[in-house]
Design a protein around this motif. Structure first.
Motif, PDB file in Angstrom:
ATOM      1  N   ARG A  64       0.793  -1.223   0.000  1.00 51.88           N
ATOM      2  CA  ARG A  64       0.000   0.000   0.000  1.00 51.88           C
ATOM      3  C   ARG A  64       0.832   1.283   0.000  1.00 51.88           C
ATOM      4  O   ARG A  64       0.273   2.373   0.034  1.00 51.88           O
ATOM      5  CB  ARG A  64      -0.925   0.026   1.239  1.00 51.88           C
ATOM      6  N   ASP A  65       2.136   1.135   0.003  1.00 49.91           N
ATOM      7  CA  ASP A  65       2.997   2.299   0.161  1.00 49.91           C
ATOM      8  C   ASP A  65       3.781   2.584  -1.121  1.00 49.91           C
ATOM      9  O   ASP A  65       3.738   1.811  -2.074  1.00 49.91           O
ATOM     10  CB  ASP A  65       3.958   2.085   1.342  1.00 49.91           C
ATOM     11  N   MET A  66       4.503   3.688  -1.115  1.00 50.40           N
ATOM     12  CA  MET A  66       5.221   4.090  -2.318  1.00 50.40           C
ATOM     13  C   MET A  66       6.484   4.861  -1.933  1.00 50.40           C
ATOM     14  O   MET A  66       6.516   5.566  -0.913  1.00 50.40           O
ATOM     15  CB  MET A  66       4.304   4.971  -3.171  1.00 50.40           C
ATOM     16  N   ARG A 110      -8.370   3.851   0.105  1.00 49.68           N
ATOM     17  CA  ARG A 110      -9.437   4.703  -0.398  1.00 49.68           C
ATOM     18  C   ARG A 110      -9.392   6.051   0.324  1.00 49.68           C
ATOM     19  O   ARG A 110      -9.207   6.123   1.536  1.00 49.68           O
ATOM     20  CB  ARG A 110     -10.788   4.039  -0.160  1.00 49.68           C
ATOM     21  N   GLY A 111      -9.557   7.122  -0.439  1.00 54.90           N
ATOM     22  CA  GLY A 111      -9.543   8.450   0.153  1.00 54.90           C
ATOM     23  C   GLY A 111      -8.160   9.030   0.353  1.00 54.90           C
ATOM     24  O   GLY A 111      -8.007  10.078   0.993  1.00 54.90           O
TER      25      GLY A 111
END
Length: 252
Positions: A22-24, A46-47
């Motif tokens: 989920r990270d970058m 989401r969001g």
């Protein structure tokens, strides 16, 4: 390893890649700290509110924590825009990637904050429709000093004559006037129009360019000349350069 919190800086997003699920990791050229890699958490949630601010070729003001050696962190983006043409046009994207890649190599030594504005101006001009090959040539000439290659492009290296016919000598580190060509039989044997633009590019202020157009032959000669100088005297490799060379063949 020091972490400087609450820092405000301007930046240009260079690239990003997924990290875990989920990270970058986002690489940004900053005005105050040079190139930094930022850990951005929860990108896939989401969001997620920072999406546009970490797109490649986004630029603007950011708040965050800067690490001297490890990963840095973005707290909040402010006033972020995007170079839209660079993002959408594959050829312009390649020129921008090359300039940024060259900048990263050039700044590996000691970073000078004034260079951020030069890079920003170059990308902005390309995004506005100025000839990307010419803007790239200007950056290549001006980056030479960052690589410790500081050719004298103003006067003859032997007698300091500033007018007349010149040629470029790698052995002597700059221009030779016609009277001293005999000193280097391996000089590049450049035409005077190419010499004129090499000299111009070494001193031009990107922020003051209103228009610039070169003949196709002159652009080819400049490309060959700068390729030779970078190959023989700089010796850096930027991945995007290979794609630029391939594009040049497409247009033949």
């Amino acid at each position: 390893m020091a972490l400087h919190q609450g820092e405000e800086f301007r930046g240009i997003v260079v690239s990003r890649k997924n990290y875990r699920e989920r990270d970058m990791l986002v690489k940004i050229l900053t005005d105050r700290f040079g190139f930094k890699t930022f850990f951005v958490r929860g990108v896939a949630k989401r969001g997620f509110s920072m999406g546009a601010a970490i797109l490649p070729y986004a630029y603007g003001t950011y708040l965050g924590s800067i690490s001297d050696e490890g990963l840095s962190f973005i707290t909040n983006p402010k006033e972020v825009e995007q170079f839209k043409q660079l993002s959408q046009d594959i050829e312009l994207n390649a020129y921008a990637a090359y300039i940024l890649g060259l900048a990263e190599q050039a700044f590996m030594g000691q970073y000078n904050p004034s260079w951020y504005l030069n890079v920003y101006q170059a990308l902005s001009l390309i995004d506005q429709g100025f000839d990307p090959a010419v803007i790239t040539n200007i950056m290549e000439v001006q980056f030479l000093a960052c690589f410790g290659v500081m050719p004298n492009l103003r006067t003859c290296v032997i007698c300091q004559q500033a007018a007349g016919s010149f040629d470029y000598s790698e052995s002597y580190g700059g221009l030779l006037c016609e009277k001293h060509w005999y000193l280097d039989p391996h000089r590049l044997h450049l035409d005077q129009r190419t010499i004129y633009f090499l000299r111009l590019f070494s001193a031009v202020d990107l922020s003051k360019i209103n228009s610039i157009e070169l003949e196709a032959k002159t652009k080819v000669n400049l490309r060959k000349t700068l390729d030779e100088i970078y190959r023989q005297q700089v010796g850096v490799y930027v991945k995007a350069k290979r794609f630029l060379d391939q594009m040049a063949k497409w247009h033949l």
